[in-house]
Motif scaffolding. Structure first.
Motif, PDB file in Angstrom:
ATOM      1  N   LEU D  85       0.830  -1.210   0.000  1.00 28.38           N
ATOM      2  CA  LEU D  85       0.000   0.000   0.000  1.00 28.38           C
ATOM      3  C   LEU D  85       0.865   1.260   0.000  1.00 28.38           C
ATOM      4  O   LEU D  85       0.634   2.198  -0.764  1.00 28.38           O
ATOM      5  CB  LEU D  85      -0.927  -0.007   1.223  1.00 28.38           C
ATOM      6  N   LEU D  86       1.895   1.266   0.859  1.00 24.40           N
ATOM      7  CA  LEU D  86       2.765   2.437   0.942  1.00 24.40           C
ATOM      8  C   LEU D  86       3.468   2.692  -0.387  1.00 24.40           C
ATOM      9  O   LEU D  86       3.702   3.837  -0.775  1.00 24.40           O
ATOM     10  CB  LEU D  86       3.798   2.264   2.070  1.00 24.40           C
ATOM     11  N   PHE D  87       3.802   1.611  -1.111  1.00 26.67           N
ATOM     12  CA  PHE D  87       4.436   1.778  -2.421  1.00 26.67           C
ATOM     13  C   PHE D  87       3.537   2.582  -3.352  1.00 26.67           C
ATOM     14  O   PHE D  87       3.983   3.555  -3.973  1.00 26.67           O
ATOM     15  CB  PHE D  87       4.766   0.421  -3.043  1.00 26.67           C
ATOM     16  N   TRP D  88       2.268   2.193  -3.462  1.00 27.44           N
ATOM     17  CA  TRP D  88       1.355   2.916  -4.344  1.00 27.44           C
ATOM     18  C   TRP D  88       1.170   4.358  -3.911  1.00 27.44           C
ATOM     19  O   TRP D  88       1.152   5.274  -4.732  1.00 27.44           O
ATOM     20  CB  TRP D  88      -0.008   2.204  -4.419  1.00 27.44           C
ATOM     21  N   LEU D  89       1.065   4.553  -2.587  1.00 30.71           N
ATOM     22  CA  LEU D  89       0.898   5.928  -2.100  1.00 30.71           C
ATOM     23  C   LEU D  89       2.143   6.768  -2.358  1.00 30.71           C
ATOM     24  O   LEU D  89       2.047   7.965  -2.631  1.00 30.71           O
ATOM     25  CB  LEU D  89       0.566   5.919  -0.600  1.00 30.71           C
ATOM     26  N   SER D  90       3.312   6.112  -2.311  1.00 28.35           N
ATOM     27  CA  SER D  90       4.561   6.869  -2.507  1.00 28.35           C
ATOM     28  C   SER D  90       4.689   7.369  -3.948  1.00 28.35           C
ATOM     29  O   SER D  90       5.506   8.250  -4.219  1.00 28.35           O
ATOM     30  CB  SER D  90       5.773   6.013  -2.145  1.00 28.35           C
ATOM     31  N   THR D 109      -3.571  12.138 -16.655  1.00 29.89           N
ATOM     32  CA  THR D 109      -4.757  12.038 -15.801  1.00 29.89           C
ATOM     33  C   THR D 109      -5.197  10.576 -15.665  1.00 29.89           C
ATOM     34  O   THR D 109      -5.643  10.152 -14.598  1.00 29.89           O
ATOM     35  CB  THR D 109      -5.890  12.923 -16.366  1.00 29.89           C
ATOM     36  N   ILE D 110      -5.024   9.819 -16.748  1.00 34.92           N
ATOM     37  CA  ILE D 110      -5.314   8.380 -16.674  1.00 34.92           C
ATOM     38  C   ILE D 110      -4.321   7.697 -15.726  1.00 34.92           C
ATOM     39  O   ILE D 110      -4.710   6.897 -14.873  1.00 34.92           O
ATOM     40  CB  ILE D 110      -5.242   7.740 -18.079  1.00 34.92           C
ATOM     41  N   VAL D 111      -3.027   8.041 -15.880  1.00 34.45           N
ATOM     42  CA  VAL D 111      -1.997   7.427 -15.031  1.00 34.45           C
ATOM     43  C   VAL D 111      -2.263   7.751 -13.563  1.00 34.45           C
ATOM     44  O   VAL D 111      -2.096   6.892 -12.688  1.00 34.45           O
ATOM     45  CB  VAL D 111      -0.589   7.897 -15.473  1.00 34.45           C
ATOM     46  N   PHE D 112      -2.710   8.977 -13.280  1.00 34.06           N
ATOM     47  CA  PHE D 112      -3.052   9.347 -11.905  1.00 34.06           C
ATOM     48  C   PHE D 112      -4.198   8.452 -11.404  1.00 34.06           C
ATOM     49  O   PHE D 112      -4.165   7.956 -10.278  1.00 34.06           O
ATOM     50  CB  PHE D 112      -3.448  10.823 -11.847  1.00 34.06           C
ATOM     51  N   GLY D 118      -4.721   1.659  -7.959  1.00 37.51           N
ATOM     52  CA  GLY D 118      -3.709   0.752  -7.406  1.00 37.51           C
ATOM     53  C   GLY D 118      -3.685   0.823  -5.887  1.00 37.51           C
ATOM     54  O   GLY D 118      -3.659  -0.196  -5.189  1.00 37.51           O
ATOM     55  N   ALA D 119      -3.713   2.049  -5.361  1.00 39.24           N
ATOM     56  CA  ALA D 119      -3.706   2.225  -3.909  1.00 39.24           C
ATOM     57  C   ALA D 119      -4.982   1.656  -3.284  1.00 39.24           C
ATOM     58  O   ALA D 119      -4.937   1.034  -2.221  1.00 39.24           O
ATOM     59  CB  ALA D 119      -3.553   3.704  -3.559  1.00 39.24           C
ATOM     60  N   ALA D 120      -6.119   1.858  -3.967  1.00 40.99           N
ATOM     61  CA  ALA D 120      -7.393   1.363  -3.424  1.00 40.99           C
ATOM     62  C   ALA D 120      -7.395  -0.163  -3.369  1.00 40.99           C
ATOM     63  O   ALA D 120      -7.862  -0.757  -2.392  1.00 40.99           O
ATOM     64  CB  ALA D 120      -8.558   1.881  -4.269  1.00 40.99           C
ATOM     65  N   LEU D 151     -16.665   0.631  -3.508  1.00 44.05           N
ATOM     66  CA  LEU D 151     -17.230   1.686  -4.333  1.00 44.05           C
ATOM     67  C   LEU D 151     -16.133   2.599  -4.892  1.00 44.05           C
ATOM     68  O   LEU D 151     -16.207   3.045  -6.045  1.00 44.05           O
ATOM     69  CB  LEU D 151     -18.206   2.506  -3.485  1.00 44.05           C
ATOM     70  N   SER D 152     -15.101   2.850  -4.069  1.00 41.66           N
ATOM     71  CA  SER D 152     -14.000   3.704  -4.524  1.00 41.66           C
ATOM     72  C   SER D 152     -13.369   3.128  -5.777  1.00 41.66           C
ATOM     73  O   SER D 152     -13.084   3.856  -6.735  1.00 41.66           O
ATOM     74  CB  SER D 152     -12.921   3.807  -3.441  1.00 41.66           C
ATOM     75  N   ILE D 153     -13.130   1.817  -5.754  1.00 43.00           N
ATOM     76  CA  ILE D 153     -12.484   1.185  -6.913  1.00 43.00           C
ATOM     77  C   ILE D 153     -13.355   1.376  -8.155  1.00 43.00           C
ATOM     78  O   ILE D 153     -12.852   1.713  -9.236  1.00 43.00           O
ATOM     79  CB  ILE D 153     -12.215  -0.312  -6.614  1.00 43.00           C
ATOM     80  N   VAL D 154     -14.684   1.205  -7.997  1.00 42.77           N
ATOM     81  CA  VAL D 154     -15.598   1.400  -9.127  1.00 42.77           C
ATOM     82  C   VAL D 154     -15.520   2.849  -9.630  1.00 42.77           C
ATOM     83  O   VAL D 154     -15.393   3.106 -10.830  1.00 42.77           O
ATOM     84  CB  VAL D 154     -17.049   1.048  -8.710  1.00 42.77           C
ATOM     85  N   PHE D 155     -15.562   3.807  -8.710  1.00 36.96           N
ATOM     86  CA  PHE D 155     -15.511   5.228  -9.087  1.00 36.96           C
ATOM     87  C   PHE D 155     -14.227   5.566  -9.836  1.00 36.96           C
ATOM     88  O   PHE D 155     -14.254   6.286 -10.833  1.00 36.96           O
ATOM     89  CB  PHE D 155     -15.617   6.103  -7.830  1.00 36.96           C
ATOM     90  N   TYR D 156     -13.106   5.074  -9.338  1.00 33.16           N
ATOM     91  CA  TYR D 156     -11.833   5.348 -10.010  1.00 33.16           C
ATOM     92  C   TYR D 156     -11.858   4.783 -11.427  1.00 33.16           C
ATOM     93  O   TYR D 156     -11.400   5.427 -12.368  1.00 33.16           O
ATOM     94  CB  TYR D 156     -10.657   4.737  -9.234  1.00 33.16           C
TER      95      TYR D 156
END
Lengths: 203, 203, 203, 203
Positions: D85-90, D109-112, D118-120, D151-156
Motif C-alpha cells: 500500500l505504501l508503495f502505491w501511495l509513494s 490524468t489516466i496514469v493518476f 492501485g492504492a485502493a 465503491l472507490s475502486i468502481v468510481f476510479y
C-alpha cells in the motif's frame, strides 16, 4: 512528579535527526560519467563530508538517546533548549554542502566550524537546562562534569583558529572530536543496571 | 471512556512537523562565492526567514505537545481538524521561499501573512473541536479562554494590513506574535503537577 | 535487566528507513511529453529501479522489525552497529540513481552491488553485536545460524563478479536475493506464540 | 495470542505517510513574478492538485489509523500488504506532478487514476490480509462489508474511462471519492466505546 513526559520530545527529535541525517544524501550529485574515475572526481569529497556529517548527527542522536534515558520528565524550557539544538543541527546539510562545493575553501570551513561549535554550545545549554529540573536528581551522579562536551567546544575553537592558517589543518580537530565521541561511554548503561538490579518485569 | 487514543495522532503530527521544519533547509541555496561577503549577499535573508519559520513551526509543535498532554482521546473530527492544521503548516516552505526569493516584495509578504493567519485559524478550530469532546473535561480549566490564540489572529491581520503600506512594516507584527509565544506558558505544567500530586509510579 | 530499551532505536530507524524509502520518489523525473510512450521512454527504468530499491528497504525494515521483537534491550555498541547499517542503506538513493541514469552501465551496477553487499555485511555485524548481549538469550534459539544473511552476501559477490562480464547479468543475483527474502520467515512469529502461550493482558 | 504487535507497523507507516504528504510541497515551484497574477498563473493548478493529494493521503492515514485501532497484532503477510500500500501511495507525488505539469493532459490524468486505483486495491488487499488473522475476531463486526472501499475502486475505474472522453471529466469521480471518505465513519469509535464501557484505567 507530574511534569510532562519526555517521550514526545524524543519522538520529535528522532524525526528531525532522521531527516537531517538522510536529507544530505540528496546533496550527493551523481557523477557525470559512468566510470570509477568519474565517481572519484565528482563524488569522493561529497562522500567523505557526507560520512563526516552522518557521524556527527549519529553522535548527537546517540548522546540524546543516552541523555533522555535518565530524564523521564521535561518542562517548557527543555523543549526550547532542544529545539535550539535541532536548529543548529539542521544547518549541517547547508554548511557541509558549501564546504564541499568549494573543496574546503577557507571561509566555508570556518563557517562549518561555527556550525559545529553552535551545536556543541546548544547541547551544553540543553544539559544545563535539564540539570536544574527538580525531577533529574540522578543526573549529576550519572553524567558528572561532562568534560567531553566542554572539550569539544575547545577543539572546535582550535579548529576554527587553524582554518586561518590552512583550511585542511582546521578539519583535523573537527575529526578528532568525532573520534573522541565514538569511544563508548558506559556511564548511562552502568547506572541503569545498578538502578534495576532486581528485575521488575522480565521482558 | 473508549475513544481512540491520541498517541498516533501525536506521532503522525510529529513526523509531519519534523519534515516541515527540516525540509526548508533544502531551500537554503549555497552561496555562489566562497567568502563571507558572498555568504551575506546570497544567504542572509534566507537564513533569517529560515530562522523565523523554524521558530513558528517550533511554537506550533510546542503548543501541540502541551495540548495533547491534556487530551488523552480523540475522535474523527479531531483527526481532520489536525490534518487541516498540518496542511496550512506544510505551505510554510512554499510561502517562506517566495517571500525570500523576492526580497520581501509586497504580494509574497501578504501571502505569507495569509498562510500564518490560516494556520492560526486552523489551530483555533482544532482547539474548538477538542473542547467539545466528552473526554476533555479538564480542558477549559487548563487553557481558559486562549487569548494568545485570538490575539495572534488579530496581529496577523494587522500585519497583512501594514503590508499594503510597506511590506517590512507588516513583518513586525508577524515577529511580535512569535515573540509572544516564546514567553513560557506554565499552565499545562502546573495542572499536571496538581493532578499527579501523589506520585503514582515513580519512574 | 537494566539495559537501555530498544524502543527508541526502533523509532529512529523507522524514521530513517521511511525517509530513504520515500525520498527516492523525488529522483523520479517527470516524463517530458504527455503520452504513454514518453512515460515509457523517460521513466520505465526509473520506476523499475525505484521498485527494486523499495523492495530492498522494505526487506530491511521487515527484518529489522522481526529482529527487535526478540531484543528488548540494547547497548551503545548496538546503537552504532545500527547507525552503520543505516549509513549503507542511506546510500541506496545515490547508487540507485547513478545506475539508473547510466542505463545499467558497468561501473554504476558494480557500485550498486558494493552498496548492497555493504548493507548486508552491516546487517550481519548488527546481528553479531546483538547476539553477544547478555539479555538476548533467546536469540540463537529463534534465529539459528542466519543462513539467509550469509547467502545474500555470497549472491551479491557473484552479482558483482558477473557485472564484469555483462552488467545486466549481475542484476540477476541481486534480484534473486530480494526474492529469497520475500519468502515469509515464520520463526519469530512462532517463537512469540510459544512464549506467550497463556494470554497475559488480552488486548 | 503472542503475535507481533502492530505498534511498529503504525510508526513506520506514519513516517512514510508523513513524508509523502509533506514532500509534495517541494514540487510547488515558486511563482516567477511577485504579483497575485503570477501566483495564479504559475501555481493555482499546483496548489489545487497539492490539496487534492493531501486530502487523499490524509484519508488513507485516517483509515489506517482506524483500522489498527481494532487490530492489535500483525504477521509477516500484513507487513508486506502494508508495504505494498505504501508503495502505491509513494507514487502520488510523481503522478500528481506529471498531471499538474501537463495541465491535466489525457495520459497523465489516466496514469493518476491508475495510481489511485492501485492504492485502493492495495488497501483492500491489506484489509483482506488482516481479516484472516486469528486475532482479528472483532474485525467483521466493526467494518462489515467495507462497501466504501469497493465503491472507490468502481468510481476510479469510471474516472479512468471518462478521461478517454475528456480528462477533466475523469477528475470528477476522483474528487467524488475523496468527498465520500470525508463523511465521518463512526463505526470504530462506537465499537471502542462499547468495548470499554467500564473505564479500566482512568487516564
Amino acid at each position: 512528579m507530574g511534569a510532562m513526559k519526555s517521550s514526545r520530545l524524543e519522538a520529535f527529535s528522532d524525526g528531525v535527526l532522521a531527516i537531517i541525517i538522510t536529507i544530505m544524501v540528496l546533496e550527493l550529485h551523481q557523477p557525470h560519467g559512468e566510470t570509477f574515475s568519474s565517481l572519484w572526481d565528482d563524488a569522493h569529497l561529497s562522500l567523505l563530508t557526507y560520512l563526516l556529517s552522518f557521524v556527527y548527527v549519529g553522535i548527537y542522536w546517540s548522546n540524546h538517546h543516552h541523555l533522555f534515558q535518565v530524564v523521564p520528565h521535561v518542562d517548557g524550557a527543555v523543549l526550547w533548549a532542544n529545539l535550539h539544538l535541532l536548529f543548529w543541527l539542521s544547518l549541517y546539510p547547508f554548511t557541509t554542502g558549501w564546504m564541499d562545493e568549494t573543496a574546503l575553501a577557507r571561509t566555508p570551513t570556518i563557517v562549518f566550524g561555527v556550525n559545529l561549535i553552535g551545536a556543541a554550545i546548544a547541547y551544553w545549554l540543553l544539559v544545563t537546562t535539564i540539570r536544574r529540573l527538580p525531577t533529574s536528581g540522578h543526573f549529576d551522579e550519572v553524567f558528572g562534569a561532562d568534560w567531553k562536551g566542554r572539550l569539544s567546544i575547545v577543539f572546535y575553537a582550535v579548529g576554527i583558529g587553524l582554518c586561518f592558517v590552512e583550511p585542511w589543518l582546521g578539519v583535523l580537530p573537527y575529526v578528532a572530536v568525532a573520534l573522541m565521541w565514538l569511544i563508548p561511554d558506559r556511564r548511562v548503561e552502568r547506572w541503569l543496571q545498578e538502578r534495576d538490579q532486581v528485575p521488575t518485569v522480565a521482558p
